[in-house]
Design a protein around this motif. Sequence first.
Motif, PDB file in Angstrom:
ATOM      1  N   GLY A  87     -52.246 -23.463  74.057  1.00  0.00           N
ATOM      2  CA  GLY A  87     -51.374 -23.783  72.934  1.00  0.00           C
ATOM      3  C   GLY A  87     -49.923 -23.729  73.351  1.00  0.00           C
ATOM      4  O   GLY A  87     -49.604 -23.507  74.522  1.00  0.00           O
ATOM      5  N   GLU A  88     -49.059 -23.946  72.375  1.00  0.00           N
ATOM      6  CA  GLU A  88     -47.629 -23.934  72.665  1.00  0.00           C
ATOM      7  C   GLU A  88     -46.846 -23.515  71.437  1.00  0.00           C
ATOM      8  O   GLU A  88     -47.136 -23.951  70.327  1.00  0.00           O
ATOM      9  N   ARG A  89     -45.894 -22.643  71.654  1.00  0.00           N
ATOM     10  CA  ARG A  89     -44.946 -22.270  70.608  1.00  0.00           C
ATOM     11  C   ARG A  89     -43.616 -22.889  70.989  1.00  0.00           C
ATOM     12  O   ARG A  89     -43.074 -22.621  72.059  1.00  0.00           O
ATOM     13  N   SER A  90     -43.097 -23.717  70.100  1.00  0.00           N
ATOM     14  CA  SER A  90     -41.834 -24.402  70.373  1.00  0.00           C
ATOM     15  C   SER A  90     -40.664 -23.442  70.265  1.00  0.00           C
ATOM     16  O   SER A  90     -40.673 -22.512  69.464  1.00  0.00           O
ATOM     17  N   LYS A  91     -39.672 -23.700  71.086  1.00  0.00           N
ATOM     18  CA  LYS A  91     -38.445 -22.904  71.040  1.00  0.00           C
ATOM     19  C   LYS A  91     -37.670 -23.284  69.776  1.00  0.00           C
ATOM     20  O   LYS A  91     -37.631 -24.447  69.389  1.00  0.00           O
ATOM     21  N   GLU A  92     -37.073 -22.304  69.149  1.00  0.00           N
ATOM     22  CA  GLU A  92     -36.307 -22.557  67.932  1.00  0.00           C
ATOM     23  C   GLU A  92     -35.092 -23.428  68.243  1.00  0.00           C
ATOM     24  O   GLU A  92     -34.425 -23.230  69.260  1.00  0.00           O
ATOM     25  N   GLN A  93     -34.840 -24.384  67.370  1.00  0.00           N
ATOM     26  CA  GLN A  93     -33.706 -25.283  67.571  1.00  0.00           C
ATOM     27  C   GLN A  93     -32.389 -24.516  67.468  1.00  0.00           C
ATOM     28  O   GLN A  93     -32.203 -23.722  66.553  1.00  0.00           O
ATOM     29  N   GLU A  94     -31.521 -24.776  68.414  1.00  0.00           N
ATOM     30  CA  GLU A  94     -30.205 -24.132  68.405  1.00  0.00           C
ATOM     31  C   GLU A  94     -29.196 -25.046  67.727  1.00  0.00           C
ATOM     32  O   GLU A  94     -29.086 -26.218  68.074  1.00  0.00           O
ATOM     33  N   GLU A  95     -28.512 -24.504  66.780  1.00  0.00           N
ATOM     34  CA  GLU A  95     -27.425 -25.240  66.132  1.00  0.00           C
ATOM     35  C   GLU A  95     -26.154 -25.015  66.947  1.00  0.00           C
ATOM     36  O   GLU A  95     -25.976 -23.964  67.578  1.00  0.00           O
ATOM     37  N   LYS A  96     -25.270 -25.964  66.927  1.00  0.00           N
ATOM     38  CA  LYS A  96     -24.058 -25.882  67.739  1.00  0.00           C
ATOM     39  C   LYS A  96     -23.193 -24.673  67.352  1.00  0.00           C
ATOM     40  O   LYS A  96     -22.542 -24.071  68.196  1.00  0.00           O
ATOM     41  N   ASN A  97     -23.190 -24.301  66.077  1.00  0.00           N
ATOM     42  CA  ASN A  97     -22.356 -23.195  65.605  1.00  0.00           C
ATOM     43  C   ASN A  97     -23.058 -21.835  65.680  1.00  0.00           C
ATOM     44  O   ASN A  97     -22.457 -20.824  65.339  1.00  0.00           O
ATOM     45  N   ASP A  98     -24.329 -21.812  66.101  1.00  0.00           N
ATOM     46  CA  ASP A  98     -25.063 -20.545  66.166  1.00  0.00           C
ATOM     47  C   ASP A  98     -24.602 -19.720  67.362  1.00  0.00           C
ATOM     48  O   ASP A  98     -24.320 -20.251  68.432  1.00  0.00           O
ATOM     49  N   LYS A  99     -24.551 -18.414  67.138  1.00  0.00           N
ATOM     50  CA  LYS A  99     -24.244 -17.488  68.228  1.00  0.00           C
ATOM     51  C   LYS A  99     -25.395 -16.491  68.301  1.00  0.00           C
ATOM     52  O   LYS A  99     -25.599 -15.702  67.395  1.00  0.00           O
ATOM     53  N   TRP A 100     -26.172 -16.574  69.377  1.00  0.00           N
ATOM     54  CA  TRP A 100     -27.326 -15.701  69.542  1.00  0.00           C
ATOM     55  C   TRP A 100     -26.880 -14.361  70.113  1.00  0.00           C
ATOM     56  O   TRP A 100     -26.133 -14.306  71.071  1.00  0.00           O
ATOM     57  N   HIS A 101     -27.359 -13.283  69.524  1.00  0.00           N
ATOM     58  CA  HIS A 101     -27.079 -11.943  70.044  1.00  0.00           C
ATOM     59  C   HIS A 101     -28.233 -11.431  70.890  1.00  0.00           C
ATOM     60  O   HIS A 101     -28.028 -10.660  71.824  1.00  0.00           O
ATOM     61  N   ARG A 102     -29.437 -11.838  70.546  1.00  0.00           N
ATOM     62  CA  ARG A 102     -30.615 -11.394  71.297  1.00  0.00           C
ATOM     63  C   ARG A 102     -31.744 -12.385  71.056  1.00  0.00           C
ATOM     64  O   ARG A 102     -31.952 -12.819  69.941  1.00  0.00           O
ATOM     65  N   VAL A 103     -32.473 -12.719  72.117  1.00  0.00           N
ATOM     66  CA  VAL A 103     -33.648 -13.577  72.004  1.00  0.00           C
ATOM     67  C   VAL A 103     -34.814 -12.807  72.633  1.00  0.00           C
ATOM     68  O   VAL A 103     -34.875 -12.660  73.846  1.00  0.00           O
ATOM     69  N   GLU A 104     -35.701 -12.297  71.793  1.00  0.00           N
ATOM     70  CA  GLU A 104     -36.835 -11.518  72.284  1.00  0.00           C
ATOM     71  C   GLU A 104     -38.175 -12.183  71.984  1.00  0.00           C
ATOM     72  O   GLU A 104     -39.164 -11.878  72.638  1.00  0.00           O
ATOM     73  N   ARG A 105     -38.209 -13.054  70.997  1.00  0.00           N
ATOM     74  CA  ARG A 105     -39.459 -13.737  70.675  1.00  0.00           C
ATOM     75  C   ARG A 105     -39.729 -14.778  71.746  1.00  0.00           C
ATOM     76  O   ARG A 105     -38.837 -15.486  72.178  1.00  0.00           O
TER      77      ARG A 105
END
Length: 156
Positions: A87-105
């Motif tokens: 199977g496959e879990r798609s990566k969440e779409q990044e918006e241009k204005n988003d600022k990620w603090h942590r990506v653990e999923r």
Amino acid sequence: MALSLFGNGRRSNVFDPFSLDIWDPFQGFGPLMNSSSTAGDTSAFAQTRIDWKETPEAHVFKADLPGLKKEEVKVELEEGNVLQISGERSKEQEEKNDKWHRVERSSGKFLRRFRLPDNAKVDQVKAAMENGVLTVTVPKAEAPKPQVKSIDISGA
């Protein structure tokens, strides 16, 4: 505790003829081998853990796949006796204005294969997905019962 060179999953064993875990010599070196922050994120999902238990009636496989829909998971039989779960879990779409603090999923593809024993009824495999847990049930053929033949004893 037995040392295993194949995979790092529970119950993986070099001497287990049913295990098809593949040894990855670079496993655990994600951040060192690739400076991309997503390299380590996808590896956790790629190493999806699957439990395999044998009951008197069947072989039962359970996989925790939180957040996946049944349409995103494939259960297949290859070469007649190799169970493949992928199977496959798609990566969440990044918006241009988003600022990620942590990506653990984790995201990405996973693929696991298991060679089924000879007593598996591969034509009766069933799969069900409930609350993010995939359960694949492979019924077992009954072991042939030994036939006992009584022999008359001749003589006086």
